[in-house]
Design a protein around this motif. Sequence first.
Motif, PDB file in Angstrom:
ATOM      1  N   THR A 103      10.011   8.132   3.278  1.00  0.00           N
ATOM      2  CA  THR A 103      10.685   9.240   2.584  1.00  0.00           C
ATOM      3  C   THR A 103       9.742   9.901   1.581  1.00  0.00           C
ATOM      4  O   THR A 103       9.634  11.136   1.526  1.00  0.00           O
ATOM      5  N   VAL A 104       9.042   9.073   0.789  1.00  0.00           N
ATOM      6  CA  VAL A 104       8.109   9.610  -0.211  1.00  0.00           C
ATOM      7  C   VAL A 104       6.938  10.311   0.471  1.00  0.00           C
ATOM      8  O   VAL A 104       6.471  11.368   0.009  1.00  0.00           O
ATOM      9  N   LEU A 105       6.456   9.744   1.572  1.00  0.00           N
ATOM     10  CA  LEU A 105       5.345  10.368   2.294  1.00  0.00           C
ATOM     11  C   LEU A 105       5.741  11.745   2.817  1.00  0.00           C
ATOM     12  O   LEU A 105       4.974  12.710   2.715  1.00  0.00           O
ATOM     13  N   ALA A 106       6.938  11.846   3.386  1.00  0.00           N
ATOM     14  CA  ALA A 106       7.411  13.136   3.892  1.00  0.00           C
ATOM     15  C   ALA A 106       7.497  14.170   2.770  1.00  0.00           C
ATOM     16  O   ALA A 106       7.289  15.371   2.992  1.00  0.00           O
ATOM     17  N   CYS A 107       7.783  13.718   1.554  1.00  0.00           N
ATOM     18  CA  CYS A 107       7.886  14.623   0.404  1.00  0.00           C
ATOM     19  C   CYS A 107       6.530  15.196  -0.003  1.00  0.00           C
ATOM     20  O   CYS A 107       6.470  16.126  -0.814  1.00  0.00           O
ATOM     21  N   MET A 108       5.436  14.658   0.551  1.00  0.00           N
ATOM     22  CA  MET A 108       4.112  15.188   0.243  1.00  0.00           C
ATOM     23  C   MET A 108       4.003  16.659   0.618  1.00  0.00           C
ATOM     24  O   MET A 108       3.267  17.424  -0.018  1.00  0.00           O
ATOM     25  N   LEU A 112      -4.010  10.688   3.360  1.00  0.00           N
ATOM     26  CA  LEU A 112      -4.815  11.411   2.380  1.00  0.00           C
ATOM     27  C   LEU A 112      -6.231  11.617   2.885  1.00  0.00           C
ATOM     28  O   LEU A 112      -6.836  12.662   2.655  1.00  0.00           O
ATOM     29  N   SER A 113      -6.775  10.615   3.583  1.00  0.00           N
ATOM     30  CA  SER A 113      -8.125  10.753   4.119  1.00  0.00           C
ATOM     31  C   SER A 113      -8.197  11.900   5.116  1.00  0.00           C
ATOM     32  O   SER A 113      -9.122  12.715   5.082  1.00  0.00           O
ATOM     33  N   TYR A 114      -7.210  11.977   6.025  1.00  0.00           N
ATOM     34  CA  TYR A 114      -7.187  13.078   6.985  1.00  0.00           C
ATOM     35  C   TYR A 114      -6.941  14.410   6.284  1.00  0.00           C
ATOM     36  O   TYR A 114      -7.572  15.412   6.583  1.00  0.00           O
ATOM     37  N   ALA A 115      -6.008  14.398   5.338  1.00  0.00           N
ATOM     38  CA  ALA A 115      -5.661  15.631   4.635  1.00  0.00           C
ATOM     39  C   ALA A 115      -6.852  16.216   3.896  1.00  0.00           C
ATOM     40  O   ALA A 115      -6.948  17.432   3.702  1.00  0.00           O
ATOM     41  N   GLY A 116      -7.782  15.339   3.484  1.00  0.00           N
ATOM     42  CA  GLY A 116      -8.951  15.796   2.747  1.00  0.00           C
ATOM     43  C   GLY A 116      -9.809  16.770   3.528  1.00  0.00           C
ATOM     44  O   GLY A 116     -10.524  17.586   2.933  1.00  0.00           O
ATOM     45  N   VAL A 117      -9.788  16.672   4.869  1.00  0.00           N
ATOM     46  CA  VAL A 117     -10.564  17.617   5.686  1.00  0.00           C
ATOM     47  C   VAL A 117      -9.651  18.605   6.403  1.00  0.00           C
ATOM     48  O   VAL A 117     -10.092  19.348   7.264  1.00  0.00           O
ATOM     49  N   MET A 118      -8.362  18.605   6.071  1.00  0.00           N
ATOM     50  CA  MET A 118      -7.398  19.503   6.725  1.00  0.00           C
ATOM     51  C   MET A 118      -6.915  20.615   5.783  1.00  0.00           C
ATOM     52  O   MET A 118      -5.922  21.274   6.052  1.00  0.00           O
ATOM     53  N   LEU A 148       1.357  16.938   9.094  1.00  0.00           N
ATOM     54  CA  LEU A 148       0.967  15.536   9.286  1.00  0.00           C
ATOM     55  C   LEU A 148       1.800  14.606   8.403  1.00  0.00           C
ATOM     56  O   LEU A 148       2.308  13.578   8.871  1.00  0.00           O
ATOM     57  N   ALA A 149       1.955  14.961   7.132  1.00  0.00           N
ATOM     58  CA  ALA A 149       2.732  14.132   6.206  1.00  0.00           C
ATOM     59  C   ALA A 149       4.188  14.037   6.644  1.00  0.00           C
ATOM     60  O   ALA A 149       4.810  12.955   6.588  1.00  0.00           O
ATOM     61  N   LEU A 150       4.755  15.131   7.111  1.00  0.00           N
ATOM     62  CA  LEU A 150       6.153  15.147   7.535  1.00  0.00           C
ATOM     63  C   LEU A 150       6.365  14.285   8.778  1.00  0.00           C
ATOM     64  O   LEU A 150       7.306  13.482   8.844  1.00  0.00           O
ATOM     65  N   ILE A 151       5.471  14.424   9.759  1.00  0.00           N
ATOM     66  CA  ILE A 151       5.606  13.660  11.005  1.00  0.00           C
ATOM     67  C   ILE A 151       5.485  12.158  10.740  1.00  0.00           C
ATOM     68  O   ILE A 151       6.326  11.360  11.163  1.00  0.00           O
ATOM     69  N   THR A 152       4.418  11.771  10.051  1.00  0.00           N
ATOM     70  CA  THR A 152       4.194  10.337   9.810  1.00  0.00           C
ATOM     71  C   THR A 152       5.269   9.746   8.900  1.00  0.00           C
ATOM     72  O   THR A 152       5.647   8.586   9.048  1.00  0.00           O
ATOM     73  N   GLY A 153       5.768  10.546   7.964  1.00  0.00           N
ATOM     74  CA  GLY A 153       6.847  10.077   7.091  1.00  0.00           C
ATOM     75  C   GLY A 153       8.119   9.795   7.866  1.00  0.00           C
ATOM     76  O   GLY A 153       8.752   8.746   7.689  1.00  0.00           O
ATOM     77  N   LEU A 154       8.512  10.715   8.750  1.00  0.00           N
ATOM     78  CA  LEU A 154       9.732  10.534   9.542  1.00  0.00           C
ATOM     79  C   LEU A 154       9.605   9.360  10.509  1.00  0.00           C
ATOM     80  O   LEU A 154      10.563   8.604  10.714  1.00  0.00           O
ATOM     81  N   GLY A 176       1.778  17.110  -8.985  1.00  0.00           N
ATOM     82  CA  GLY A 176       2.775  16.691  -8.004  1.00  0.00           C
ATOM     83  C   GLY A 176       2.240  15.628  -7.067  1.00  0.00           C
ATOM     84  O   GLY A 176       2.930  14.653  -6.746  1.00  0.00           O
ATOM     85  N   LEU A 177       0.993  15.794  -6.625  1.00  0.00           N
ATOM     86  CA  LEU A 177       0.378  14.807  -5.736  1.00  0.00           C
ATOM     87  C   LEU A 177       0.153  13.484  -6.447  1.00  0.00           C
ATOM     88  O   LEU A 177       0.299  12.411  -5.845  1.00  0.00           O
ATOM     89  N   MET A 178      -0.177  13.530  -7.734  1.00  0.00           N
ATOM     90  CA  MET A 178      -0.379  12.291  -8.495  1.00  0.00           C
ATOM     91  C   MET A 178       0.915  11.483  -8.576  1.00  0.00           C
ATOM     92  O   MET A 178       0.908  10.250  -8.389  1.00  0.00           O
ATOM     93  N   VAL A 179       2.031  12.147  -8.831  1.00  0.00           N
ATOM     94  CA  VAL A 179       3.321  11.452  -8.903  1.00  0.00           C
ATOM     95  C   VAL A 179       3.683  10.871  -7.537  1.00  0.00           C
ATOM     96  O   VAL A 179       4.092   9.705  -7.420  1.00  0.00           O
ATOM     97  N   GLN A 180       3.530  11.687  -6.504  1.00  0.00           N
ATOM     98  CA  GLN A 180       3.870  11.246  -5.147  1.00  0.00           C
ATOM     99  C   GLN A 180       3.026  10.050  -4.725  1.00  0.00           C
ATOM    100  O   GLN A 180       3.523   9.075  -4.157  1.00  0.00           O
TER     101      GLN A 180
END
Length: 470
Positions: A93-98, A34-40, A180-186, A106-110
Amino acid sequence: MFAYANVDALPIYEERNKKIVGKIDRNYLDKGVLSYAGVMGLQADTGLTASQYTWLGSIYYAGYIVAAPIHNRAFQAFAPSKWIAGCVIAWGTVLACMCACHNFMGLMVQRTFLGALEACINTGFSLITASWYRKYEHGSRTGMWSSCTGMATMIGGLIAFGCVDGQTKHDTAISSWKILALITGLVSIAYGICMWFFMAPSAVEARFFSEAEKMQAVKRLRDNHQGAGSRQYKRYQAIEAFLDIGTWMYVVFVLSSQIPAAGLVLLQSILIKNLGFTTKATLLLNIPQGFISTLCNLGFGILADWTKQRSGSAIAAGIFSLFWAALSIGLGNVAPFYKKYGQLVAYFFMSGSCSTVRFIVISMLSSNVLGTTKKTTLNSIVFVVLGAAYCIGPQTFRDPPYYAHANISPIALWTLPILVLSGFYMLNRWENNKRDKLQTERGGVQEKGTANIEFMDLTDKENKLFRYVR
């Protein structure tokens, strides 16, 4: 466990001990996305306001608070290594679903589910450390696994940079933060599967030990006087945990030390970018902070075992963070961008060391709390409070872009943990001296029925042979 503990195992010479510890170390094998995503581009893509972004950080720990007691009860009923492995697989699995989330709800639930699953990690690793290592190995081993947080920050920064750079060059339809979320999740799913098959539940079930080594691995833990563990829930131990003054000292420590740290973890990339750096430079500048975090967690953890002064090492780590926080605020008060590189260096050291003191105290939980039910109850209390601190922390960062008010909170709050840790040192020293005096008065002879007390599930109040780590 008892079958291996009650036989006359071979003496453990230092050379044989090092060989056994080496095998254990090799077996001992985020939320930073989430920290990285904030500037991406996350905020722009999903239409988040600054307030909603900080709520994504807080809601993570709402799930953490609810799940922490559940995980701690599960650790007593099931093998911690298997439970953690299952949670890591689910977490990935949940991270990849981001990458499927496209709005605030949706982000709050995830994020809630992510927090609930992560709640097992620190408390689970604390229990595993206590069940495999001698008490004066706990500090360095906790430093080893906690230093992986810094390594993840470094690797995550590089992966995030690659995602941004790849999207820029190839103009892909999918956003870089989703990649990023997909790679780190897998990767997390794959790692969780490896943990399930290769991380031994206990020393007596370790396939990498011979039968003789299993006996020696159990025997070397006798001096801990922490017992072999019990799957039976003992209500009186849970009550003792709530009535113990040490429990509430831990609570005060966690709240005061981790509220500022929580905001720094969530907003680390945004804070760096607000000093005037580009997105790509910001992602790469997370690497020094991760490197410092690795060095601090590992270095202060080793220092704690080397000096046999756990509280003293934690106090040193706290003062170290406090110094850099004061320097960062001092430079920032002159002007928002005054000597931004000086502020950046101060920020690297402040954020890189802000969690070190917490991990040293986690190793104190491993060493100083006996009785399986008491330990899991105390872990539940401490980590629920940790979740509360991390819920509150991001909400102190509500005045962008410089977050002037939030920058003051470390100075105000990080002084209190140093006082609490001093109290721990004096309390544990007083208790050890009292037990030493009692044993001397009895001629150094063990109390009746305590010949094998180290293999009973007693609490630290019941087991008078036990000594606290200071």
